[in-house]
Design a protein around this motif. Structure first.
Motif, PDB file in Angstrom:
ATOM      1  N   ASN A 123       0.658  -1.103  -0.012  1.00 54.12           N
ATOM      2  CA  ASN A 123      -0.056   0.110  -0.052  1.00 54.12           C
ATOM      3  C   ASN A 123       0.916   1.243  -0.110  1.00 54.12           C
ATOM      4  OD1 ASN A 123      -2.909  -1.280   0.316  1.00 54.12           O
ATOM      5  ND2 ASN A 123      -1.891  -1.815   2.275  1.00 54.12           N
ATOM      6  N   ILE A 124       0.349   2.041  -0.827  1.00 55.83           N
ATOM      7  CA  ILE A 124       1.279   3.373  -0.909  1.00 55.83           C
ATOM      8  C   ILE A 124       0.328   4.675  -0.557  1.00 55.83           C
ATOM      9  CG2 ILE A 124       2.370   5.103  -2.642  1.00 55.83           C
ATOM     10  CD1 ILE A 124       3.347   2.467  -3.782  1.00 55.83           C
ATOM     11  N   LEU A 125       0.438   5.750   0.073  1.00 56.41           N
ATOM     12  CA  LEU A 125      -0.307   6.935   0.356  1.00 56.41           C
ATOM     13  C   LEU A 125       0.398   7.980  -0.016  1.00 56.41           C
ATOM     14  CD1 LEU A 125      -3.093   7.970   1.440  1.00 56.41           C
ATOM     15  CD2 LEU A 125      -1.783   7.961   3.707  1.00 56.41           C
ATOM     16  N   ASP A 126      -0.126   8.930  -0.759  1.00 62.19           N
ATOM     17  CA  ASP A 126       0.435  10.032  -1.390  1.00 62.19           C
ATOM     18  C   ASP A 126      -0.733  11.238  -0.481  1.00 62.19           C
ATOM     19  OD1 ASP A 126       1.242  12.436  -2.530  1.00 62.19           O
ATOM     20  OD2 ASP A 126       0.106  12.093  -4.177  1.00 62.19           O
ATOM     21  N   ILE A 127       0.209  12.068   0.310  1.00 61.05           N
ATOM     22  CA  ILE A 127      -0.642  13.135   1.041  1.00 61.05           C
ATOM     23  C   ILE A 127      -0.524  14.467   0.541  1.00 61.05           C
ATOM     24  CG2 ILE A 127      -0.880  14.084   3.395  1.00 61.05           C
ATOM     25  CD1 ILE A 127       0.067  11.506   4.645  1.00 61.05           C
ATOM     26  N   GLY A 128      -1.716  15.348  -0.065  1.00 55.73           N
ATOM     27  CA  GLY A 128      -1.303  16.361  -0.698  1.00 55.73           C
ATOM     28  C   GLY A 128      -1.254  16.152  -2.184  1.00 55.73           C
ATOM     29  N   THR A 129      -2.057  15.499  -2.845  1.00 59.56           N
ATOM     30  CA  THR A 129      -1.726  14.894  -4.060  1.00 59.56           C
ATOM     31  C   THR A 129      -1.872  15.721  -5.314  1.00 59.56           C
ATOM     32  OG1 THR A 129      -2.087  12.915  -5.415  1.00 59.56           O
ATOM     33  CG2 THR A 129      -4.059  14.120  -4.679  1.00 59.56           C
ATOM     34  N   GLY A 130      -2.599  17.020  -4.871  1.00 55.95           N
ATOM     35  CA  GLY A 130      -2.770  18.247  -5.959  1.00 55.95           C
ATOM     36  C   GLY A 130      -3.368  17.416  -7.339  1.00 55.95           C
ATOM     37  N   SER A 131      -2.514  17.572  -8.458  1.00 56.20           N
ATOM     38  CA  SER A 131      -2.852  17.063  -9.685  1.00 56.20           C
ATOM     39  C   SER A 131      -2.723  15.413  -9.757  1.00 56.20           C
ATOM     40  CB  SER A 131      -1.859  17.365 -10.765  1.00 56.20           C
ATOM     41  OG  SER A 131      -0.247  16.948 -10.598  1.00 56.20           O
ATOM     42  N   GLN A 144       0.869  -3.343  -9.259  1.00 56.28           N
ATOM     43  CA  GLN A 144       0.460  -4.375  -8.505  1.00 56.28           C
ATOM     44  C   GLN A 144       0.137  -3.429  -7.009  1.00 56.28           C
ATOM     45  OE1 GLN A 144      -1.074  -7.264  -9.173  1.00 56.28           O
ATOM     46  NE2 GLN A 144      -0.450  -6.815 -11.470  1.00 56.28           N
ATOM     47  N   ALA A 145       0.570  -2.394  -6.760  1.00 50.68           N
ATOM     48  CA  ALA A 145       0.587  -1.693  -5.454  1.00 50.68           C
ATOM     49  C   ALA A 145      -0.933  -0.974  -5.359  1.00 50.68           C
ATOM     50  CB  ALA A 145       1.423  -0.573  -5.648  1.00 50.68           C
ATOM     51  N   GLN A 146      -1.364  -0.875  -4.091  1.00 46.22           N
ATOM     52  CA  GLN A 146      -2.594  -0.196  -3.789  1.00 46.22           C
ATOM     53  C   GLN A 146      -2.360   1.051  -3.499  1.00 46.22           C
ATOM     54  OE1 GLN A 146      -5.110  -2.422  -4.535  1.00 46.22           O
ATOM     55  NE2 GLN A 146      -3.388  -3.913  -5.070  1.00 46.22           N
ATOM     56  N   VAL A 147      -2.690   2.221  -4.417  1.00 43.89           N
ATOM     57  CA  VAL A 147      -2.422   3.531  -4.028  1.00 43.89           C
ATOM     58  C   VAL A 147      -3.462   4.360  -3.803  1.00 43.89           C
ATOM     59  CG1 VAL A 147      -1.255   5.526  -5.115  1.00 43.89           C
ATOM     60  CG2 VAL A 147      -0.501   3.340  -5.843  1.00 43.89           C
ATOM     61  N   SER A 148      -3.331   5.144  -2.611  1.00 43.71           N
ATOM     62  CA  SER A 148      -4.456   6.059  -2.165  1.00 43.71           C
ATOM     63  C   SER A 148      -3.880   7.511  -2.179  1.00 43.71           C
ATOM     64  CB  SER A 148      -4.767   5.704  -0.799  1.00 43.71           C
ATOM     65  OG  SER A 148      -5.497   4.376  -0.984  1.00 43.71           O
ATOM     66  N   ALA A 149      -4.505   8.422  -2.093  1.00 36.65           N
ATOM     67  CA  ALA A 149      -4.176   9.901  -2.229  1.00 36.65           C
ATOM     68  C   ALA A 149      -5.011  10.693  -1.611  1.00 36.65           C
ATOM     69  CB  ALA A 149      -3.635  10.200  -3.864  1.00 36.65           C
ATOM     70  N   ILE A 150      -4.508  11.659  -0.788  1.00 38.16           N
ATOM     71  CA  ILE A 150      -5.222  12.705   0.099  1.00 38.16           C
ATOM     72  C   ILE A 150      -5.054  14.099  -0.408  1.00 38.16           C
ATOM     73  CG2 ILE A 150      -5.656  13.652   2.253  1.00 38.16           C
ATOM     74  CD1 ILE A 150      -4.951  10.931   3.513  1.00 38.16           C
ATOM     75  N   ASP A 151      -6.268  14.749  -0.493  1.00 36.70           N
ATOM     76  CA  ASP A 151      -6.014  16.117  -0.668  1.00 36.70           C
ATOM     77  C   ASP A 151      -7.171  16.938   0.174  1.00 36.70           C
ATOM     78  OD1 ASP A 151      -4.048  17.974  -2.816  1.00 36.70           O
ATOM     79  OD2 ASP A 151      -5.870  19.022  -2.054  1.00 36.70           O
ATOM     80  N   ILE A 152      -6.960  18.400   0.345  1.00 33.52           N
ATOM     81  CA  ILE A 152      -7.895  19.058   1.184  1.00 33.52           C
ATOM     82  C   ILE A 152      -8.714  19.539   0.058  1.00 33.52           C
ATOM     83  CG2 ILE A 152      -6.299  21.007   1.051  1.00 33.52           C
ATOM     84  CD1 ILE A 152      -7.549  21.887   3.946  1.00 33.52           C
ATOM     85  N   SER A 153      -8.369  19.867  -1.006  1.00 33.91           N
ATOM     86  CA  SER A 153      -9.082  20.590  -2.262  1.00 33.91           C
ATOM     87  C   SER A 153      -9.889  19.585  -3.038  1.00 33.91           C
ATOM     88  CB  SER A 153      -8.192  21.281  -3.026  1.00 33.91           C
ATOM     89  OG  SER A 153      -8.557  21.818  -4.185  1.00 33.91           O
ATOM     90  N   GLU A 154     -11.189  19.825  -3.099  1.00 31.70           N
ATOM     91  CA  GLU A 154     -12.117  18.887  -3.659  1.00 31.70           C
ATOM     92  C   GLU A 154     -11.905  19.272  -5.276  1.00 31.70           C
ATOM     93  OE1 GLU A 154     -16.044  19.721  -2.451  1.00 31.70           O
ATOM     94  OE2 GLU A 154     -15.820  17.983  -1.012  1.00 31.70           O
ATOM     95  N   ARG A 155     -11.645  20.577  -5.762  1.00 31.93           N
ATOM     96  CA  ARG A 155     -11.306  20.793  -6.792  1.00 31.93           C
ATOM     97  C   ARG A 155     -10.071  20.143  -7.607  1.00 31.93           C
ATOM     98  NH1 ARG A 155     -10.804  26.887  -8.316  1.00 31.93           N
ATOM     99  NH2 ARG A 155     -10.900  26.024 -10.386  1.00 31.93           N
ATOM    100  N   ALA A 156      -8.971  19.793  -6.671  1.00 30.10           N
ATOM    101  CA  ALA A 156      -7.813  19.379  -6.941  1.00 30.10           C
ATOM    102  C   ALA A 156      -8.015  17.682  -7.084  1.00 30.10           C
ATOM    103  CB  ALA A 156      -6.685  19.445  -5.872  1.00 30.10           C
ATOM    104  N   LEU A 157      -8.881  17.190  -6.173  1.00 30.94           N
ATOM    105  CA  LEU A 157      -9.150  15.767  -6.311  1.00 30.94           C
ATOM    106  C   LEU A 157      -9.801  15.562  -7.641  1.00 30.94           C
ATOM    107  CD1 LEU A 157     -10.101  15.120  -2.822  1.00 30.94           C
ATOM    108  CD2 LEU A 157      -8.258  14.258  -3.982  1.00 30.94           C
ATOM    109  N   GLN A 158     -10.830  16.572  -8.026  1.00 36.59           N
ATOM    110  CA  GLN A 158     -11.439  16.327  -9.354  1.00 36.59           C
ATOM    111  C   GLN A 158     -10.501  16.054 -10.451  1.00 36.59           C
ATOM    112  OE1 GLN A 158     -14.631  15.259 -10.097  1.00 36.59           O
ATOM    113  NE2 GLN A 158     -13.937  15.197 -12.130  1.00 36.59           N
TER     114      GLN A 158
END
Length: 290
Positions: A123-131, A144-158
């Protein structure tokens, strides 16, 4: 109709905004994206004529560039680690130094394979993923990795979701504020956590080009002058609880706070903290183990 050579002449008007080498690079990129011609072809055939539609688009682009707006936002797309990424003012424009961070992560992930020739499946987690440039590039190279990403901005996540679709990868995107992480957000523990968080102080801002300070999202750039490591503290604390044993934490950092960030991690119990320089010889990345 005008020629490629004419466009290079016209774009010299950007000398009030950019230095000569930057102008040439920007002009080359604009012509390539708008005409569909390769950069090699543009350089080889400067007398090639452009269509009226291409000419008008290049003139409009020049007008926008004169305001200081980054070429990547005008075109709406950029390259990162050999992949295309949509960009807009809701996300930072990916930098070459961050490609070096991705390269480092991939090289280390390769040393953690259980059997030679197998694939990284953690598992890989990217915090503040932006683009999404880090998370998506890692998923593309570690399928084959399970990748997750967090961001505070809903527009950035879109935008990040659109980029995942563009690059045909699956990433689990999560809307969250790492400074106030919701305990209800449940994630599996990660073998690798990465972050390129905000780290620019207001003093640093004075030295920055206006095409960054006037156009790129401030929430992804700036930190309080009195607490420049605020995000590193929060992410390190989060990583202590959410990394697997012997898990890795990677940071992109402010070059002025390299040693301070290393000390912060050591004080929190991380070991083997390694500070690495970027291609320009600046302290730019850290890896640590829990």
């Amino acid at each position: 109709m005008i020629t490629i050579k004419d466009v290079f002449e016209d774009y010299k008007q950007l000398n009030k905004v950019y230095e000569t080498k930057e102008i040439q690079a920007i002009t080359l990129l604009a012509i390539s994206e708008i005409s569909g011609l390769s950069k090699a072809s543009i350089k080889a055939f400067p007398e090639r004529e452009l269509s009226n539609e291409q000419t008008q688009k290049l003139k409009n682009t020049l007008t926008q560039l004169q305001t200081g707006e980054p070429i990547q936002y005008i075109l709406g797309i950029t390259d990162f680690y050999g992949l295309p990424f949509k960009v807009n003012p809701s996300v930072l424009i990916p930098r070459p130094e961050t490609e070096e961070l991705v390269e480092w992560i991939l090289s280390v992930a390769g040393t953690r394979l259980p059997v030679a020739g197998s694939q990284f499946t953690g598992n890989i987690l990217d915090i503040g993923t932006g683009s999404g440039c880090i998370a998506i590039s890692l998923k593309k190279n570690l399928p084959q990795a399970q990748v997750s990403a967090i961001d505070i901005s809903e527009r950035a996540l879109q935008t990040a979701k659109e980029n995942a679709e563009l690059n045909e990868v699956e990433v689990n995107f999560i809307h969250a504020d790492i400074l106030n992480i919701n305990s209800e957000i449940k994630l599996p523990k990660s073998e690798i956590i990465i972050s390129n968080p905000p780290y620019v102080t207001l003093d640093d801002k004075k030295q920055m080009h206006t095409n960054v300070t006037n156009f790129e999202p401030h929430t992804a750039l700036f930190v309080p002058e009195h607490d420049p490591l605020i995000f590193y503290k929060a992410i390190a604390d989060f990583a202590l609880l959410n990394l697997t044993p012997n898990g890795l934490l990677f940071f992109e950092i402010n070059e002025l706070y390299g040693q301070e960030t290393v000390k912060l991690l050591k004080d929190k119990g991380f070991v083997n903290a390694e500070l690495r320089k970027d291609m320009s010889g600046r302290d730019r990345m850290i890896k640590a183990i829990i």
